[in-house]
Design an enzyme around this catalytic site. Structure first.
Site, PDB file in Angstrom:
ATOM      1  CG  HIS A 184       8.309  -8.458  16.267  1.00 18.15           C
ATOM      2  ND1 HIS A 184       8.881  -9.250  15.587  1.00 18.15           N
ATOM      3  CD2 HIS A 184       8.530  -7.009  16.032  1.00 18.15           C
ATOM      4  CE1 HIS A 184       9.610  -8.281  14.734  1.00 18.15           C
ATOM      5  NE2 HIS A 184       9.389  -6.875  14.800  1.00 18.15           N
ATOM      6  CG  ASP A 187      -2.220  -7.206  -6.786  1.00 13.02           C
ATOM      7  OD1 ASP A 187      -3.521  -6.896  -6.332  1.00 13.02           O
ATOM      8  OD2 ASP A 187      -1.870  -7.169  -8.030  1.00 13.02           O
TER       9      ASP A 187
END
Length: 433
Positions: free
Chosen positions: A157, A375
């Site tokens: 993170h 995608d």
């Protein structure tokens, strides 16, 4: 019934072209916050189908690393100032290819907890002898018998936040679909977000509250006695409440504002704390355009940590009994107030970490992070499966897009109610479904 995932020999994916190396990139004040630098974020993205997805994604990662070359480096404190930074070594991203001996539907698309396949089998594991906290990013692609696959990541993170994760994964998808460059050009500029001077740091102390009536969350091995449940929320009903808010207050609110208000009130009513007991609702606000407005191009591109928590606090009785539009107003005004502050004040607003109690609730909106736009050539993900955030904040909730492509509703997944309060919570939330 048990299922098996077979992992092949892992590989290190290096940038497909030469990249800058041999230098150190600083991280920002936000990136270096103690609770972020030791937080490895696990995420599974579930895709319905794909043709040789591991091969396609592996090649795409190599191309994306040309633009996101810091991810091919290693985190280090071996610097002049001893601060956590990224060493641009070009070593690459750890990549694991795997196959599962089942179909997606056999494991409920990994949507039911506990997962029917242990998460350790779906997530990438770090190389033996390597400190996982030095690796910015790891990937595992697992192919299922039905043709579906999972794209699972483990990320430090300290290097990027949720919006940054979405930006990076969208870029990998664009490379997989044949684009030469990411649509959004990555921006580093971490040195702009510096440690605030002491006078800029908020001195607000936690409000005293009556803890005697708040149940113990019973932390054991990062697990609690919290139940998981989900709701598919009607967008038509939410829009009706947005219209009601506009009529009563004369301002516009968001879908998020309405859901957050309903969730906070429903849970507060269900857990039945004393009216004077303080309850809180926390969510994250993106402050990129405030803190970095002089540094960013119009389409953004900054992928470091730039989300700050907004903690809304009020007496339990007020939240339980107020008209819903008043709670929406409370949330909206708190957001507007925070975003009206200057850059220095916002950087100093980061509250210290405290162990959560049952009076505390958080909500994360996964719909707006860009992850659904990742995608790789066969459409976006059907489902997102965040695996570890609710073990850190305990009473957590998440907003997702509806898994039914033709529907515009919102799925709310909650980890915020103990078993004895679950029925009352469901009853309160049912008029939203």
């Amino acid at each position: 019934m048990s299922f098996t995932v077979t992992k092949t020999a892992p590989a290190v994916i290096t940038p497909s072209e030469p990249t800058p190396s041999g230098h150190i990139l600083p991280l920002s004040f936000f990136d270096r916050l103690p609770f972020l630098r030791v937080f490895l974020v696990d995420m599974i993205m579930v895709y319905g189908h794909g043709d040789q997805p591991a091969k396609v994604i592996k090649e795409a990662v190599a191309k994306a690393l040309v633009h996101y070359y810091p991810l091919a480096g290693r985190l280090t404190t071996d610097t002049d100032d001893g601060e956590l930074s990224v060493a641009c070594t070009g070593e690459g991203v750890w990549f694991v290819e795997a196959t599962a001996d089942c179909r997606m539907e056999d494991v409920n698309y990994l949507q039911v907890e506990p997962l029917m396949i242990p998460k350790e089998q779906i997530l990438p594991s770090h190389p033996e002898g390597v400190d996982p906290y030095t690796l910015p990013f790891m990937i595992q692609v697992t192919q299922f018998r039905c043709g579906g696959f999972t794209f699972a990541t483990r990320a430090n993170h300290a290097v990027f936040d949720g919006i940054g994760a979405g930006q990076i994964k969208v870029a990998i998808g664009e490379m997989a679909r044949g684009l030469k460059h990411p649509t959004v050009k990555p921006v580093w500029c971490r040195d702009v977000i510096r440690k605030p001077i002491p006078s800029q740091i908020s001195a607000t102390e936690p409000h005293d509250t009556d803890l005697s009536s708040i149940p113990d969350l019973k932390f054991t091995n990062n697990q609690t006695n919290i139940e998981c449940c989900s709701f598919d929320l009607s967008l038509d009903h939410i829009n009706h409440l947005k219209d009601h808010f506009a009529k009563e207050v004369g301002k516009i609110c968001s879908v998020f504002d309405v859901i957050a208000a309903k969730l906070w009130q429903s849970r507060t009513r269900a857990i039945g704390l004393q009216p004077q007991t303080e309850v809180s609702l926390t969510f994250l606000l993106n402050i990129r355009q405030v803190v970095l407005h002089n540094e960013l191009p119009p389409d953004g591109g900054y992928y470091g940590n730039c989300l700050v928590p907004l903690i809304n606090k009020a007496p339990s009785g007020q939240i339980a009994n107020a008209p819903l539009f008043e709670i929406v107003r409370l949330i909206k005004e708190a957001k507007d107030d925070l975003l009206s502050k200057d850059s220095a004040s916002l950087i100093g607003e980061m509250p210290p970490y405290k162990k959560p109690s049952y009076a505390d609730l958080s909500i994360v909106d996964w719909r707006r992070l860009g992850l659904y736009e990742a995608d790789f050539g066969w459409g976006g993900p059907m489902f997102l499966v965040p695996l570890n955030e609710h073990t850190v904040t305990s009473c957590s909730t998440y907003l997702f897009k509806s898994p039914v492509a033709s529907k515009k509703d919102v799925r709310l997944v909650t980890y915020c109610i103990v078993k004895e309060h679950l029925e009352a919570f469901r009853d309160e939330m049912n008029d939203f479904t």
